[in-house]
Motif scaffolding. Structure first.
Motif, PDB file in Angstrom:
ATOM      1  N   ARG A 205       0.823  -1.210   0.000  1.00 27.09           N
ATOM      2  CA  ARG A 205       0.000   0.000   0.000  1.00 27.09           C
ATOM      3  C   ARG A 205       0.861   1.266   0.000  1.00 27.09           C
ATOM      4  O   ARG A 205       0.481   2.288  -0.588  1.00 27.09           O
ATOM      5  CB  ARG A 205      -0.935   0.016   1.216  1.00 27.09           C
ATOM      6  CG  ARG A 205      -1.791   1.281   1.272  1.00 27.09           C
ATOM      7  CD  ARG A 205      -2.820   1.209   2.379  1.00 27.09           C
ATOM      8  NE  ARG A 205      -2.251   1.270   3.703  1.00 27.09           N
ATOM      9  CZ  ARG A 205      -1.919   2.406   4.327  1.00 27.09           C
ATOM     10  NH1 ARG A 205      -2.060   3.574   3.725  1.00 27.09           N
ATOM     11  NH2 ARG A 205      -1.440   2.372   5.557  1.00 27.09           N
ATOM     12  N   LYS A 206       2.000   1.216   0.642  1.00 26.65           N
ATOM     13  CA  LYS A 206       2.893   2.383   0.693  1.00 26.65           C
ATOM     14  C   LYS A 206       3.774   2.494  -0.559  1.00 26.65           C
ATOM     15  O   LYS A 206       4.579   3.417  -0.667  1.00 26.65           O
ATOM     16  CB  LYS A 206       3.782   2.307   1.933  1.00 26.65           C
ATOM     17  CG  LYS A 206       3.034   2.405   3.256  1.00 26.65           C
ATOM     18  CD  LYS A 206       2.615   3.825   3.565  1.00 26.65           C
ATOM     19  CE  LYS A 206       2.023   3.941   4.965  1.00 26.65           C
ATOM     20  NZ  LYS A 206       1.654   5.333   5.310  1.00 26.65           N
ATOM     21  N   GLY A 207       3.637   1.531  -1.485  1.00 22.56           N
ATOM     22  CA  GLY A 207       4.386   1.606  -2.734  1.00 22.56           C
ATOM     23  C   GLY A 207       5.846   1.239  -2.619  1.00 22.56           C
ATOM     24  O   GLY A 207       6.659   1.663  -3.454  1.00 22.56           O
ATOM     25  N   VAL A 208       6.203   0.421  -1.645  1.00 22.36           N
ATOM     26  CA  VAL A 208       7.617   0.093  -1.433  1.00 22.36           C
ATOM     27  C   VAL A 208       8.167  -0.748  -2.583  1.00 22.36           C
ATOM     28  O   VAL A 208       9.325  -0.588  -2.990  1.00 22.36           O
ATOM     29  CB  VAL A 208       7.819  -0.625  -0.074  1.00 22.36           C
ATOM     30  CG1 VAL A 208       9.275  -1.045   0.107  1.00 22.36           C
ATOM     31  CG2 VAL A 208       7.401   0.303   1.059  1.00 22.36           C
ATOM     32  N   HIS A 209       7.351  -1.636  -3.131  1.00 17.33           N
ATOM     33  CA  HIS A 209       7.822  -2.446  -4.255  1.00 17.33           C
ATOM     34  C   HIS A 209       8.193  -1.556  -5.440  1.00 17.33           C
ATOM     35  O   HIS A 209       9.278  -1.708  -6.031  1.00 17.33           O
ATOM     36  CB  HIS A 209       6.745  -3.454  -4.671  1.00 17.33           C
ATOM     37  CG  HIS A 209       7.134  -4.314  -5.845  1.00 17.33           C
ATOM     38  ND1 HIS A 209       8.196  -5.201  -5.797  1.00 17.33           N
ATOM     39  CD2 HIS A 209       6.614  -4.389  -7.105  1.00 17.33           C
ATOM     40  CE1 HIS A 209       8.309  -5.796  -6.974  1.00 17.33           C
ATOM     41  NE2 HIS A 209       7.363  -5.321  -7.777  1.00 17.33           N
ATOM     42  N   LEU A 213      11.912  -0.793  -7.286  1.00 18.10           N
ATOM     43  CA  LEU A 213      12.091  -0.885  -8.742  1.00 18.10           C
ATOM     44  C   LEU A 213      12.589   0.443  -9.311  1.00 18.10           C
ATOM     45  O   LEU A 213      13.438   0.465 -10.211  1.00 18.10           O
ATOM     46  CB  LEU A 213      10.779  -1.283  -9.415  1.00 18.10           C
ATOM     47  CG  LEU A 213      10.273  -2.695  -9.134  1.00 18.10           C
ATOM     48  CD1 LEU A 213       8.915  -2.925  -9.801  1.00 18.10           C
ATOM     49  CD2 LEU A 213      11.271  -3.751  -9.615  1.00 18.10           C
ATOM     50  N   ALA A 214      12.079   1.557  -8.782  1.00 16.79           N
ATOM     51  CA  ALA A 214      12.523   2.871  -9.247  1.00 16.79           C
ATOM     52  C   ALA A 214      13.987   3.120  -8.886  1.00 16.79           C
ATOM     53  O   ALA A 214      14.758   3.658  -9.697  1.00 16.79           O
ATOM     54  CB  ALA A 214      11.630   3.960  -8.647  1.00 16.79           C
ATOM     55  N   LEU A 215      14.377   2.720  -7.683  1.00 16.50           N
ATOM     56  CA  LEU A 215      15.764   2.929  -7.257  1.00 16.50           C
ATOM     57  C   LEU A 215      16.743   2.070  -8.057  1.00 16.50           C
ATOM     58  O   LEU A 215      17.922   2.430  -8.199  1.00 16.50           O
ATOM     59  CB  LEU A 215      15.898   2.631  -5.759  1.00 16.50           C
ATOM     60  CG  LEU A 215      15.177   3.607  -4.819  1.00 16.50           C
ATOM     61  CD1 LEU A 215      15.264   3.117  -3.373  1.00 16.50           C
ATOM     62  CD2 LEU A 215      15.756   5.017  -4.934  1.00 16.50           C
ATOM     63  N   SER A 216      16.251   0.935  -8.583  1.00 14.83           N
ATOM     64  CA  SER A 216      17.117   0.075  -9.401  1.00 14.83           C
ATOM     65  C   SER A 216      16.962   0.355 -10.896  1.00 14.83           C
ATOM     66  O   SER A 216      17.563  -0.322 -11.727  1.00 14.83           O
ATOM     67  CB  SER A 216      16.778  -1.400  -9.132  1.00 14.83           C
ATOM     68  OG  SER A 216      15.444  -1.702  -9.551  1.00 14.83           O
ATOM     69  N   GLY A 319       1.770   3.757  -8.610  1.00 17.92           N
ATOM     70  CA  GLY A 319       2.243   2.516  -9.223  1.00 17.92           C
ATOM     71  C   GLY A 319       3.139   2.692 -10.431  1.00 17.92           C
ATOM     72  O   GLY A 319       3.516   1.695 -11.059  1.00 17.92           O
ATOM     73  N   ASP A 320       3.541   3.917 -10.752  1.00 17.41           N
ATOM     74  CA  ASP A 320       4.353   4.172 -11.954  1.00 17.41           C
ATOM     75  C   ASP A 320       5.832   4.258 -11.580  1.00 17.41           C
ATOM     76  O   ASP A 320       6.334   5.316 -11.203  1.00 17.41           O
ATOM     77  CB  ASP A 320       3.891   5.468 -12.619  1.00 17.41           C
ATOM     78  CG  ASP A 320       4.489   5.682 -14.005  1.00 17.41           C
ATOM     79  OD1 ASP A 320       5.586   5.145 -14.259  1.00 17.41           O
ATOM     80  OD2 ASP A 320       3.873   6.400 -14.817  1.00 17.41           O
ATOM     81  N   LYS A 321       6.526   3.137 -11.677  1.00 13.70           N
ATOM     82  CA  LYS A 321       7.940   3.082 -11.285  1.00 13.70           C
ATOM     83  C   LYS A 321       8.815   3.953 -12.185  1.00 13.70           C
ATOM     84  O   LYS A 321       9.825   4.515 -11.721  1.00 13.70           O
ATOM     85  CB  LYS A 321       8.434   1.642 -11.291  1.00 13.70           C
ATOM     86  CG  LYS A 321       8.544   0.996 -12.667  1.00 13.70           C
ATOM     87  CD  LYS A 321       9.027  -0.431 -12.588  1.00 13.70           C
ATOM     88  CE  LYS A 321       9.355  -1.018 -13.956  1.00 13.70           C
ATOM     89  NZ  LYS A 321       8.227  -0.915 -14.921  1.00 13.70           N
ATOM     90  N   ASP A 322       8.455   4.062 -13.451  1.00 17.40           N
ATOM     91  CA  ASP A 322       9.262   4.872 -14.371  1.00 17.40           C
ATOM     92  C   ASP A 322       9.170   6.360 -14.020  1.00 17.40           C
ATOM     93  O   ASP A 322      10.187   7.064 -14.002  1.00 17.40           O
ATOM     94  CB  ASP A 322       8.804   4.653 -15.818  1.00 17.40           C
ATOM     95  CG  ASP A 322       9.007   3.212 -16.282  1.00 17.40           C
ATOM     96  OD1 ASP A 322      10.030   2.608 -15.880  1.00 17.40           O
ATOM     97  OD2 ASP A 322       8.155   2.697 -17.012  1.00 17.40           O
TER      98      ASP A 322
END
Length: 380
Positions: A205-209, A213-216, A319-322
């Motif tokens: 819920r906090k968007g950690v996943h 992915l964004a940090l990598s 939810g937008d990692k990019d």
């Protein structure tokens, strides 16, 4: 006998001087963002010579077996207050799921005892939680909110839930957005790698996943930065995810931090990121503004009422990692933008989210409740 009467009188006067008791799942230490907020309220009141008492209605998250005993203890405390401090206001903090089940019992006790009580809604999507309940539960929940002397929401969305879905009289609702104490001016550490911080429960819920992915993300490769993701939850699972993404050297996950440790972390940070899928009004966002950090978050809950995109923070789609990676990369590489957001966010906090302003709002709320007559059910 005279001395005993004087002593008893002083004791009762001292108890009545503590005009408010807060009921918090987990108390200040194990109550997450709600507990941290109530801790701030209690400490600020103490500095002003007042007393706000705090009662735990649940215990730690991991101590499920003791939760019924905690709730029974809270009800007994309320009953005792009705005798020794009948004017005390009972400020009950509520969220969805198990919190609502406990508060149905606690508020019914307040109603039967004739206690003045406030319901303070902290939830990321109470309307959805309400929709999953049975018709009987929905009826009880509506009655619970409608019988409270006042109901507090964190933003206009939640206020609409109260008035339209739960049938609460708009005149008995108030919007009071979360606040934090002023940590003082933020000192930028020139020349050091920018530090990105996340504060909150590590969860989907906090968007950690998406954050990992964004940090990598390739756009972050080769840039100089560090990150600390501080919070409870399945920390080991996320550490394994970070290791699989080869982030272990630049991402630290220390677990839950108390208020002092969280402040110390923010004091040396540059960017606050919270890519949540749902929130009420995240304490972490206010912490970021107060510390003068560049805030990156999502348009959820009351965030849109607090943050102006590009002025006091940066919004990214849920939810937008990019998009999240692009926003972080821009802030990491552009100190001027970080500095601008820092100054604007800090000024916004000072103008709208100081503890002094928050306590004035609470005092006004308590005055309104104190002016309403309270009687025990069945009393003549």
């Amino acid at each position: 006998m005279l001395m005993k009467a004087i002593t008893d009188g002083n004791r009762i006067a001292a108890q009545n001087a503590a005009t408010v008791r807060h009921y918090v799942p987990g108390g200040c230490e194990n109550g997450g963002g709600i507990g941290r907020l109530v801790g701030y309220i209690s400490n600020t009141a103490k500095e002003a010579g007042a007393t706000h008492l705090v009662t735990d209605t649940r215990g730690p998250r991991w101590s499920v077996a003791t939760s019924p005993a905690r709730l029974l203890g809270a009800i007994l405390v309320m009953a005792k207050d009705r005798i020794v401090a009948p004017a005390r206001i009972h400020h009950i903090h509520i969220a969805g799921r198990g919190s609502t089940s406990r508060k149905l019992l606690l508020t019914e006790a307040a109603r039967l005892l004739g206690c003045a009580h406030i319901l303070h809604l902290h939830d990321y999507d109470y309307a959805s939680d309400f929709a999953t309940r049975s018709p009987r539960q929905q009826m009880l929940i509506r009655r619970m909110f409608q019988h409270a002397d006042q109901v507090v929401a964190l933003g206009q969305r939640d206020r609409m839930t109260l008035t339209t879905l739960l049938g609460v009289d708009e005149r008995r609702t108030a919007v009071i957005r979360n606040c934090v104490p002023d940590p003082g001016t933020h000192n930028v550490q020139a020349g050091e790698r920018p530090l990105i911080v996340f504060l909150g429960r590590l969860s989907e819920r906090k968007g950690v996943h998406e954050l990992l992915l964004a940090l990598s993300h390739p756009i972050m490769k080769g840039l100089q930065w560090r990150a600390v993701l501080a919070g409870d939850g399945p920390v080991e699972d996320y550490r394994r995810q970070a290791a699989a993404l080869r982030l272990s050297d630049v991402v630290d996950m220390p677990g839950w931090l108390d208020a002092a440790a969280a402040q110390a972390l923010c004091a040396r940070a540059d960017i606050l990121v919270l890519p949540s899928h749902a929130e009420g009004m995240a304490m972490a966002v206010i912490e970021g503004l107060a510390h003068g950090l560049a805030v990156v978050t999502t348009r959820v809950g009351a965030h849109d009422e607090v943050i102006s995109d590009g002025e006091t923070g940066v919004f990214v789609p849920v939810g937008d990692k990019d998009a999240l990676a692009a926003a972080l990369a821009k802030l990491v590489t552009d100190p001027e933008i970080r500095s601008y957001l820092s100054a604007q966010g800090r000024a916004h906090y000072l103008n709208h989210f100081s503890m002094k302003a928050y306590m004035r709002s609470l005092d006004k709320l308590y005055e309104a409740v104190s002016g309403q007559p309270q009687t025990m059910v069945g009393a003549r």
